[in-house]
Design an enzyme around this catalytic site. Structure first.
Site, PDB file in Angstrom:
ATOM      1  N   GLY A  48       0.838  -1.207   0.000  1.00 56.59           N
ATOM      2  CA  GLY A  48       0.000   0.000   0.000  1.00 56.59           C
ATOM      3  C   GLY A  48       0.863   1.243   0.000  1.00 56.59           C
ATOM      4  O   GLY A  48       0.474   2.295   0.521  1.00 56.59           O
ATOM      5  N   ALA A  49       2.043   1.140  -0.622  1.00 57.57           N
ATOM      6  CA  ALA A  49       3.050   2.207  -0.525  1.00 57.57           C
ATOM      7  C   ALA A  49       2.552   3.533  -1.078  1.00 57.57           C
ATOM      8  O   ALA A  49       2.944   4.597  -0.595  1.00 57.57           O
ATOM      9  CB  ALA A  49       4.326   1.773  -1.252  1.00 57.57           C
TER      10      ALA A  49
ATOM     11  N   GLY B 254      -0.450   4.663  -0.962  1.00 55.61           N
ATOM     12  CA  GLY B 254      -1.639   5.145  -0.238  1.00 55.61           C
ATOM     13  C   GLY B 254      -1.272   6.253   0.748  1.00 55.61           C
ATOM     14  O   GLY B 254      -0.122   6.697   0.829  1.00 55.61           O
TER      15      GLY B 254
ATOM     16  N   ILE C 197      -1.126   6.304   4.155  1.00 56.26           N
ATOM     17  CA  ILE C 197      -0.128   5.991   5.189  1.00 56.26           C
ATOM     18  C   ILE C 197       1.228   5.735   4.543  1.00 56.26           C
ATOM     19  O   ILE C 197       2.263   6.204   5.027  1.00 56.26           O
ATOM     20  CB  ILE C 197      -0.566   4.769   6.037  1.00 56.26           C
ATOM     21  CG1 ILE C 197      -1.861   5.083   6.786  1.00 56.26           C
ATOM     22  CG2 ILE C 197       0.533   4.356   7.014  1.00 56.26           C
ATOM     23  CD1 ILE C 197      -2.470   3.908   7.531  1.00 56.26           C
TER      24      ILE C 197
ATOM     25  N   ARG D 232     -13.347   0.387   2.828  1.00 54.92           N
ATOM     26  CA  ARG D 232     -14.779   0.086   2.779  1.00 54.92           C
ATOM     27  C   ARG D 232     -15.470   1.088   1.858  1.00 54.92           C
ATOM     28  O   ARG D 232     -15.278   2.288   2.004  1.00 54.92           O
ATOM     29  CB  ARG D 232     -15.337   0.202   4.195  1.00 54.92           C
ATOM     30  CG  ARG D 232     -16.738  -0.293   4.334  1.00 54.92           C
ATOM     31  CD  ARG D 232     -16.991  -0.542   5.801  1.00 54.92           C
ATOM     32  NE  ARG D 232     -18.393  -0.696   6.088  1.00 54.92           N
ATOM     33  CZ  ARG D 232     -18.842  -0.922   7.307  1.00 54.92           C
ATOM     34  NH1 ARG D 232     -18.015  -1.007   8.323  1.00 54.92           N
ATOM     35  NH2 ARG D 232     -20.122  -1.072   7.522  1.00 54.92           N
TER      36      ARG D 232
ATOM     37  N   ASN E 102     -10.596  -8.471   2.275  1.00 53.39           N
ATOM     38  CA  ASN E 102      -9.251  -8.263   2.816  1.00 53.39           C
ATOM     39  C   ASN E 102      -8.619  -9.568   3.282  1.00 53.39           C
ATOM     40  O   ASN E 102      -7.404  -9.742   3.158  1.00 53.39           O
ATOM     41  CB  ASN E 102      -9.270  -7.200   3.908  1.00 53.39           C
ATOM     42  CG  ASN E 102      -9.252  -5.806   3.291  1.00 53.39           C
ATOM     43  OD1 ASN E 102      -8.534  -5.566   2.333  1.00 53.39           O
ATOM     44  ND2 ASN E 102     -10.062  -4.907   3.806  1.00 53.39           N
TER      45      ASN E 102
ATOM     46  N   GLY F 205      -3.297  -2.789   7.812  1.00 51.87           N
ATOM     47  CA  GLY F 205      -4.527  -2.800   7.008  1.00 51.87           C
ATOM     48  C   GLY F 205      -5.670  -3.453   7.772  1.00 51.87           C
ATOM     49  O   GLY F 205      -5.489  -4.516   8.368  1.00 51.87           O
ATOM     50  N   ASN F 206      -6.819  -2.813   7.751  1.00 48.12           N
ATOM     51  CA  ASN F 206      -7.949  -3.295   8.568  1.00 48.12           C
ATOM     52  C   ASN F 206      -8.786  -4.365   7.883  1.00 48.12           C
ATOM     53  O   ASN F 206      -8.870  -4.368   6.669  1.00 48.12           O
ATOM     54  CB  ASN F 206      -8.830  -2.102   8.923  1.00 48.12           C
ATOM     55  CG  ASN F 206      -8.268  -1.353  10.107  1.00 48.12           C
ATOM     56  OD1 ASN F 206      -7.756  -1.966  11.035  1.00 48.12           O
ATOM     57  ND2 ASN F 206      -8.343  -0.032  10.072  1.00 48.12           N
TER      58      ASN F 206
ATOM     59  N   ASP G 258      -3.576   3.390  18.851  1.00 48.59           N
ATOM     60  CA  ASP G 258      -4.549   3.466  19.952  1.00 48.59           C
ATOM     61  C   ASP G 258      -3.814   3.724  21.265  1.00 48.59           C
ATOM     62  O   ASP G 258      -4.246   4.519  22.099  1.00 48.59           O
ATOM     63  CB  ASP G 258      -5.338   2.160  20.035  1.00 48.59           C
ATOM     64  CG  ASP G 258      -5.879   1.758  18.676  1.00 48.59           C
ATOM     65  OD1 ASP G 258      -6.718   2.493  18.151  1.00 48.59           O
ATOM     66  OD2 ASP G 258      -5.436   0.734  18.126  1.00 48.59           O
TER      67      ASP G 258
ATOM     68  N   HIS H   3      -8.229  -3.903  17.310  1.00 50.67           N
ATOM     69  CA  HIS H   3      -8.096  -2.530  16.821  1.00 50.67           C
ATOM     70  C   HIS H   3      -9.427  -2.155  16.173  1.00 50.67           C
ATOM     71  O   HIS H   3      -9.601  -2.217  14.957  1.00 50.67           O
ATOM     72  CB  HIS H   3      -6.950  -2.400  15.810  1.00 50.67           C
ATOM     73  CG  HIS H   3      -6.995  -1.077  15.085  1.00 50.67           C
ATOM     74  ND1 HIS H   3      -6.728   0.119  15.707  1.00 50.67           N
ATOM     75  CD2 HIS H   3      -7.328  -0.763  13.818  1.00 50.67           C
ATOM     76  CE1 HIS H   3      -6.888   1.111  14.854  1.00 50.67           C
ATOM     77  NE2 HIS H   3      -7.257   0.607  13.689  1.00 50.67           N
TER      78      HIS H   3
HETATM   79  P1  NAX Z   1      -5.380   4.194   1.306  1.00 51.18           P
HETATM   80  O1  NAX Z   1      -6.652   3.710   0.697  1.00 51.18           O
HETATM   81  O2  NAX Z   1      -4.984   5.610   1.188  1.00 51.18           O
HETATM   82  O3  NAX Z   1      -4.175   3.332   0.727  1.00 51.18           O
HETATM   83  C1  NAX Z   1      -4.208   1.956   0.631  1.00 51.18           C
HETATM   84  C2  NAX Z   1      -3.252   1.569  -0.476  1.00 51.18           C
HETATM   85  O4  NAX Z   1      -3.178   0.159  -0.481  1.00 51.18           O
HETATM   86  C3  NAX Z   1      -3.723   2.013  -1.860  1.00 51.18           C
HETATM   87  O5  NAX Z   1      -2.673   2.718  -2.497  1.00 51.18           O
HETATM   88  C4  NAX Z   1      -4.038   0.705  -2.569  1.00 51.18           C
HETATM   89  O6  NAX Z   1      -3.722   0.735  -3.951  1.00 51.18           O
HETATM   90  C5  NAX Z   1      -3.137  -0.257  -1.817  1.00 51.18           C
HETATM   91  N1  NAX Z   1      -3.546  -1.655  -1.874  1.00 51.18           N
HETATM   92  C6  NAX Z   1      -4.808  -2.151  -1.870  1.00 51.18           C
HETATM   93  N2  NAX Z   1      -4.767  -3.486  -1.987  1.00 51.18           N
HETATM   94  C7  NAX Z   1      -3.464  -3.827  -2.046  1.00 51.18           C
HETATM   95  C8  NAX Z   1      -2.787  -5.063  -2.180  1.00 51.18           C
HETATM   96  N3  NAX Z   1      -3.469  -6.205  -2.299  1.00 51.18           N
HETATM   97  N4  NAX Z   1      -1.444  -5.060  -2.224  1.00 51.18           N
HETATM   98  C9  NAX Z   1      -0.753  -3.904  -2.141  1.00 51.18           C
HETATM   99  N5  NAX Z   1      -1.339  -2.697  -2.024  1.00 51.18           N
HETATM  100  C10 NAX Z   1      -2.683  -2.667  -1.970  1.00 51.18           C
HETATM  101  O7  NAX Z   1      -5.450   3.734   2.835  1.00 51.18           O
HETATM  102  P2  NAX Z   1      -4.539   4.220   4.059  1.00 51.18           P
HETATM  103  O8  NAX Z   1      -5.140   5.439   4.655  1.00 51.18           O
HETATM  104  O9  NAX Z   1      -3.120   4.233   3.657  1.00 51.18           O
HETATM  105  O10 NAX Z   1      -4.816   3.040   5.109  1.00 51.18           O
HETATM  106  C11 NAX Z   1      -4.337   1.737   4.858  1.00 51.18           C
HETATM  107  C12 NAX Z   1      -4.961   0.759   5.827  1.00 51.18           C
HETATM  108  O11 NAX Z   1      -4.606   1.086   7.159  1.00 51.18           O
HETATM  109  C13 NAX Z   1      -6.489   0.753   5.795  1.00 51.18           C
HETATM  110  O12 NAX Z   1      -6.935  -0.590   5.829  1.00 51.18           O
HETATM  111  C14 NAX Z   1      -6.858   1.470   7.077  1.00 51.18           C
HETATM  112  O13 NAX Z   1      -8.125   1.081   7.544  1.00 51.18           O
HETATM  113  C15 NAX Z   1      -5.753   0.991   7.984  1.00 51.18           C
HETATM  114  N6  NAX Z   1      -5.509   1.768   9.206  1.00 51.18           N
HETATM  115  C16 NAX Z   1      -5.105   1.073  10.290  1.00 51.18           C
HETATM  116  C17 NAX Z   1      -4.754   1.696  11.478  1.00 51.18           C
HETATM  117  C18 NAX Z   1      -4.283   0.919  12.642  1.00 51.18           C
HETATM  118  O14 NAX Z   1      -4.069   1.551  13.678  1.00 51.18           O
HETATM  119  N7  NAX Z   1      -4.097  -0.405  12.592  1.00 51.18           N
HETATM  120  C19 NAX Z   1      -4.895   3.169  11.625  1.00 51.18           C
HETATM  121  C20 NAX Z   1      -4.877   3.898  10.312  1.00 51.18           C
HETATM  122  C21 NAX Z   1      -5.624   3.219   9.204  1.00 51.18           C
HETATM  123  O15 NAX Z   1      -6.997   3.531   9.321  1.00 51.18           O
END
Ligand code: NAX
Length: 332
Positions: A13-14, A16, A18, A94, A107, A132-133, A161, A189
């Site tokens: 998800g580089a 994205g 985060i 989502r 996921n 990733g959630n 958290d 989480h």
């Molecule tokens: P974004 O939607 O901005 O970025 C996600 C990126 O992942 C996109 O660039 C997408 O192309 C890529 N991606 C999707 N499927 C993929 C795969 N199979 N292989 C490689 N890359 C893939 O989301 P972002 O804000 O960066 O958040 C990423 C994840 O972190 C989400 O699931 C989010 O819910 C989760 N979070 C988890 C947190 C935690 O504390 N554990 C907090 C922050 C965040 O909400």
């Protein structure tokens, strides 16, 4: 100054939110220190190829001394090839009209494939952090497909958290975050997580003597649980800077250790401690040293805490049951 052998760090998800906040900090040496060169493996899906290539351009433009090399790919075997750390951030967000259970299954498939690829391609000692959630359940799925990797080297991130809880407690008591010790996030989480202050201290004094019980139960706990949603509401996008920061804290603590008088929170494979049966990734208080974590043992658990620890455990088992058929050979 002598530099060490480069460490390979994979980041899914580089491109994205985060990923973008994280990649530059890793390149700057924030993840593993200013003497540790890094080879960044940036992994994305084909649809994000252009922003991924743009990220590589920007990283090149940093001329970062510690960034030894970059591998940017949509191929998981190349992406996880020989990596020491795998930061699994990418996941499907989502969409409107999508049920949480649909998201869970979409996921889970992604993390099953990634677990298999880690098993094939990563170093045997690879350490994995799932962001990733739904992070806890995704970690379980990934591990279940990697039977030859060390289950104690898989974790899901609850450090954001944890940091939120530390900071909120410090602000409310008029202290600074560095004066807070012994905060714990138990469980998932998600909004059922239980931020526990029973063992916390602020400047050496028990936190629950410094705050009102009503503030703890009616303000502190729900604010920590819902802080992510609040950021989305205000920013129009989910936490990225603080999530990237928490991921750096999580890895640093795991690699280099907790302070002697404190612990942190990490979601790890439950094995019966504190009455949490095996088979889920559950956030516990842990200490870390030399790249290994250990659960903090023997904390007294009040009936108030027990009820909340069990509620978040039940949610984790419900999530697991919804993806049970996607569990791999290591835990299936
Ligand atoms: P974004 O939607 O901005 O970025 C996600 C990126 O992942 C996109 O660039 C997408 O192309 C890529 N991606 C999707 N499927 C993929 C795969 N199979 N292989 C490689 N890359 C893939 O989301 P972002 O804000 O960066 O958040 C990423 C994840 O972190 C989400 O699931 C989010 O819910 C989760 N979070 C988890 C947190 C935690 O504390 N554990 C907090 C922050 C965040 O909400």
């Amino acid at each position: 100054m002598t530099l060490r052998t480069p460490v390979r760090v994979a980041l899914t998800g580089a491109a994205g939110n985060i990923g973008y906040a994280l990649a530059f900090r890793i390149a700057a040496g924030d993840l593993l220190g200013s003497r540790q060169p890094v080879i960044l493996h940036l992994i994305e899906v084909e649809a994000a190829r252009r922003p991924l290539d743009a990220l590589v351009m920007e990283l090149d433009d940093c001329a970062a001394p510690l960034l030894h090399d970059i591998v940017a790919t949509t191929d998981l075997d190349e992406g996880f090839g020989d990596v020491d750390w795998a930061l699994l951030v990418g996941a499907r967000p989502r969409r409107q009209g999508m049920e949480r259970s649909d998201l869970l299954r979409v996921n889970a498939r992604i993390f099953a494939t990634q677990g298999q690829a880690l098993e094939r391609a990563a170093k045997r000692q690879v350490r994995v952090v799932v962001v990733g959630n739904p992070a806890n359940t995704n970690a379980l799925i990934a591990l279940s497909h990697a039977p030859h990797l060390n289950p104690h080297h898989f974790s899901a991130m609850t450090r954001l958290d944890h940091n939120r809880a530390v900071s909120l407690l410090a602000r409310h008591t008029g202290h600074h975050a560095h004066q807070v010790r012994g905060v714990t996030i138990w469980g998932n989480h998600s909004t059922t997580q239980y931020p526990d202050l029973h063992h916390a201290t602020v400047a050496g004094r028990p936190a629950l003597e410094l705050v009102e019980w009503a503030w703890y139960t009616q303000t502190f706990i729900p604010e920590v649980q819902q802080r992510g949603a609040k950021v989305i509401e205000m920013r129009g996008a989910s936490s990225a800077g603080s999530a990237a920061n928490a991921l750096i804290d999580h890895v640093q603590t795991w690699a280099y250790g907790t302070p002697h008088d404190d612990w942190t929170s990490m979601a790890v494979l439950a094995e019966g401690s504190y009455g949490i049966a095996g088979g889920v990734f559950y956030s516990f208080p842990v200490t870390c040293a030399l790249g290994e974590y250990e659960l903090v043992r023997g904390l007294e658990i009040s009936s108030f805490s027990r009820e909340r620890m069990e509620a978040t455990d039940r949610e984790l088992r419900r999530e697991r049951d919804q993806v049970r058929d996607l569990l791999g050979p290591a835990l299936g």
